[in-house]
Design a protein around this motif. Sequence first.
Motif, PDB file in Angstrom:
ATOM      1  N   ILE A  31       0.864  -1.185   0.000  1.00 40.96           N
ATOM      2  CA  ILE A  31       0.000   0.000   0.000  1.00 40.96           C
ATOM      3  C   ILE A  31       0.901   1.235   0.000  1.00 40.96           C
ATOM      4  N   PRO A  32       0.659   2.197  -0.889  1.00 40.13           N
ATOM      5  CA  PRO A  32       1.532   3.374  -0.949  1.00 40.13           C
ATOM      6  C   PRO A  32       1.490   4.159   0.364  1.00 40.13           C
ATOM      7  N   SER A  33       2.624   4.770   0.707  1.00 38.78           N
ATOM      8  CA  SER A  33       2.698   5.445   2.005  1.00 38.78           C
ATOM      9  C   SER A  33       3.606   6.670   1.951  1.00 38.78           C
ATOM     10  N   LEU A  34       3.409   7.540   2.948  1.00 41.07           N
ATOM     11  CA  LEU A  34       4.185   8.775   3.072  1.00 41.07           C
ATOM     12  C   LEU A  34       4.474   8.997   4.554  1.00 41.07           C
ATOM     13  N   ILE A  35       5.688   9.460   4.857  1.00 42.71           N
ATOM     14  CA  ILE A  35       5.953   9.868   6.235  1.00 42.71           C
ATOM     15  C   ILE A  35       6.273  11.358   6.274  1.00 42.71           C
ATOM     16  N   GLN A  36       5.865  11.974   7.384  1.00 41.77           N
ATOM     17  CA  GLN A  36       6.150  13.390   7.601  1.00 41.77           C
ATOM     18  C   GLN A  36       7.059  13.482   8.820  1.00 41.77           C
ATOM     19  N   GLU A  37       8.310  13.873   8.570  1.00 40.93           N
ATOM     20  CA  GLU A  37       9.323  13.960   9.636  1.00 40.93           C
ATOM     21  C   GLU A  37       9.425  15.410  10.092  1.00 40.93           C
ATOM     22  N   GLN A  38       9.075  15.654  11.369  1.00 42.25           N
ATOM     23  CA  GLN A  38       9.035  17.035  11.853  1.00 42.25           C
ATOM     24  C   GLN A  38      10.404  17.582  12.225  1.00 42.25           C
ATOM     25  N   ASN A  39      11.317  16.705  12.678  1.00 44.96           N
ATOM     26  CA  ASN A  39      12.552  17.160  13.315  1.00 44.96           C
ATOM     27  C   ASN A  39      13.739  17.270  12.356  1.00 44.96           C
ATOM     28  N   SER A  40      14.756  17.996  12.809  1.00 43.01           N
ATOM     29  CA  SER A  40      15.986  18.101  12.019  1.00 43.01           C
ATOM     30  C   SER A  40      16.837  16.845  12.181  1.00 43.01           C
ATOM     31  N   TYR A  41      16.519  16.049  13.218  1.00 41.19           N
ATOM     32  CA  TYR A  41      17.198  14.760  13.417  1.00 41.19           C
ATOM     33  C   TYR A  41      16.104  13.703  13.547  1.00 41.19           C
ATOM     34  N   PRO A  42      15.962  12.803  12.543  1.00 39.33           N
ATOM     35  CA  PRO A  42      14.831  11.875  12.540  1.00 39.33           C
ATOM     36  C   PRO A  42      14.953  10.776  13.590  1.00 39.33           C
ATOM     37  N   GLY A  43      13.774  10.297  14.021  1.00 36.13           N
ATOM     38  CA  GLY A  43      13.729   9.182  14.956  1.00 36.13           C
ATOM     39  C   GLY A  43      14.064   7.876  14.263  1.00 36.13           C
TER      40      GLY A  43
END
Length: 363
Positions: free
Chosen positions: A120-132
């Motif tokens: 299933i197609p997906s997207l992530i939205q990363e808020q930080n300057s250093y990703p989790g």
Amino acid sequence: MKQSVNILLSGGGTGGHIYPAIAIANELKERHPGSKFLFVGAKGRMEMEKVPQLGYEIKGLNITGFQRSLSLKNLTFPFKLISSLLKAKRIIRKFKPNVVIGTGGFASGPTLFMANRSHIPSLIQEQNSYPGITNKMLAKKVNKICVAYDGLEKYFPAEKLIKTGNPVRQDLLQIDVKREEALRYFKLDPGKMTLVILGGSLGARAINQALEKNIQTILKNDVQVIWQSGRLYYEEYKKFSEVKGVQVWEFIQQMDLLYAAADVLISRAGAGSISELCIVGKPVIFIPSPNVAEDHQTKNAKSVTDRNAGILLKEENIDNLAEVIKILFEDAQKRDILSKNIKKLALPNATKEIADEVDKILK
């Protein structure tokens, strides 16, 4: 392109993960009337309460974070992870999403992992300057990664990155015309400058303690103070509302009016807060929380303060707070430079641009 689709969103643990997901859902709901929305969160976390309050259905996974220090809780982690993966698989099979969106938090990992397994197609939205760690692991399989900072190709495939910024409240775009309304709402003296302190919804112990110690010194700058102490500390600090020129609030809903009233702000450096403060365009003293993964709040703050768009005061140096405040209130030119520079970093169209990327995936 209006179409009826099923959209699955996962994000939670903190407001910084929940509110971007809600903002994206609201924008997509407007674009695709008749579509179905479902959130996946972590049981016992704030999203299980907040998301239904904001009008969306949510399912909970029995998932927690992996403790970085030695902890007995880590013994149960593999079992919780397996049960969460199986439940996420069942939710996906039943809901049949056309797209899955992750904004970070414990539940986001199992949900997007199982969506990717199901093609299933997906997207992530990363808020930080250093990703989790979760988003770093998911990056290879998702279609798009929407980010708020430059330089994230160190952690993510460059061809998937889109710099959109973080979704923010749309009512912040008009705060310039709300100054008089804000002064009336908070019953402020229009002849004095206003210092606003934001420690987050729960509160920041070190900031509260520093204010308690220095409040009389701070007031000598002929300023008035709005102090959001947070839910955990309000009972302890509400007595300071009896001090002339000081208001202590547990939490403030009318953030647009609060920002409109402020002349200088003190804030933690969560990604969502920084995105809002860039749009607000006022001088900020950032005191990053040292109690977060990979010290990412300091990295967030430095992305602003390295451009002379804010002042960084580390918690270990918080004893200097009164002096930093004094210098800033005495230097109108410095305040003006900080305001202009932070405003240049604003990305006010983030929600629409993220929704545009989702629409491309749906096509």
